[in-house]
Design an enzyme around this catalytic site. Structure first.
Site, PDB file in Angstrom:
ATOM      1  N   CYS A  72      48.109  83.706  45.348  1.00 29.36           N
ATOM      2  CA  CYS A  72      48.789  82.772  44.519  1.00 29.36           C
ATOM      3  C   CYS A  72      50.133  83.706  43.889  1.00 29.36           C
ATOM      4  CB  CYS A  72      47.939  82.349  43.565  1.00 29.36           C
ATOM      5  SG  CYS A  72      46.891  81.051  44.073  1.00 29.36           S
ATOM      6  N   GLU A  88      47.307  76.902  41.778  1.00 29.81           N
ATOM      7  CA  GLU A  88      48.869  77.162  41.771  1.00 29.81           C
ATOM      8  C   GLU A  88      49.576  76.614  43.010  1.00 29.81           C
ATOM      9  OE1 GLU A  88      46.384  80.863  40.127  1.00 29.81           O
ATOM     10  OE2 GLU A  88      45.895  79.411  41.320  1.00 29.81           O
TER      11      GLU A  88
END
Length: 185
Positions: free
Chosen positions: A97, A66
């Site tokens: 993330c 991510e």
């Protein structure tokens, strides 16, 4: 914690398309010996960032799929704020993330498999939809969950089998070495 949002008619064929694309990116991670997680950032119908896990090979705990995709997207649009973008990822984002997603102002996150150990949408933590944040993220979990989970669990099954085979080889080699030294005496 919140219930994991199951894949429902709320997800679209487009969501499945982009999750499959993220799975291809996850295969790149696996080819490098990384945990197979892939992510793609889409704005409209255009890819603005892609990423896959690189933590092991880059010696960077922050190099999750991510984060790599968000970095690429920010560089492409010239802004860390990705207003209106959707992040597709094969595994439920972790706390780190989730924070990056919120700070990037991503509008929507679509993920495949839930992460029962570190998931930050609903599995363990509920950070992505926490009302105390100044930015709200729409989340859709469970899109192609079974195939995403199979990709990750298959990787770990192979890894365990490889380690077991290596241990067996080392034990056999040590036994042969002991037999050879006994024969010389």
């Amino acid at each position: 914690m919140n219930e994991i949002t199951p894949a429902t008619p709320d997800h679209t064929d487009k969501d499945e398309h982009w999750i499959r694309h993220a799975m291809q990116l996850a295969s790149r991670a696996e080819a490098c010996g990384e945990v197979p997680v892939g992510a793609v950032v889409v704005l409209g119908d255009e890819i603005i960032g892609e990423g896959w896990n690189l933590s092991i090979s880059s010696h960077d705990a922050c190099a999750h799929a991510e984060v790599m995709a968000l970095r690429a997207a920010g560089a492409k649009v010239g802004n860390y704020r990705l207003i209106g973008a959707t992040l597709y990822v094969t595994l439920e984002p972790c706390c780190m993330c989730a924070g990056a997603i919120i700070h990037s102002r991503v509008a929507r996150v679509v993920y495949g498999a839930a992460d029962a150990k570190t998931g930050a949408d609903a599995s363990v933590f509920a950070l992505l939809q926490d009302g105390r944040h100044n930015h709200k993220v729409e989340v859709q979990g469970g899109v192609l969950a079974a195939v995403c989970a199979a990709q990750i669990s298959g990787f770990f099954q192979r890894r365990r089998a490889e380690k077991k085979a290596l241990r067996a080889c080392l034990v056999a080699s040590a036994a042969e070495g002991a037999d050879a030294s006994t024969a010389k005496e």
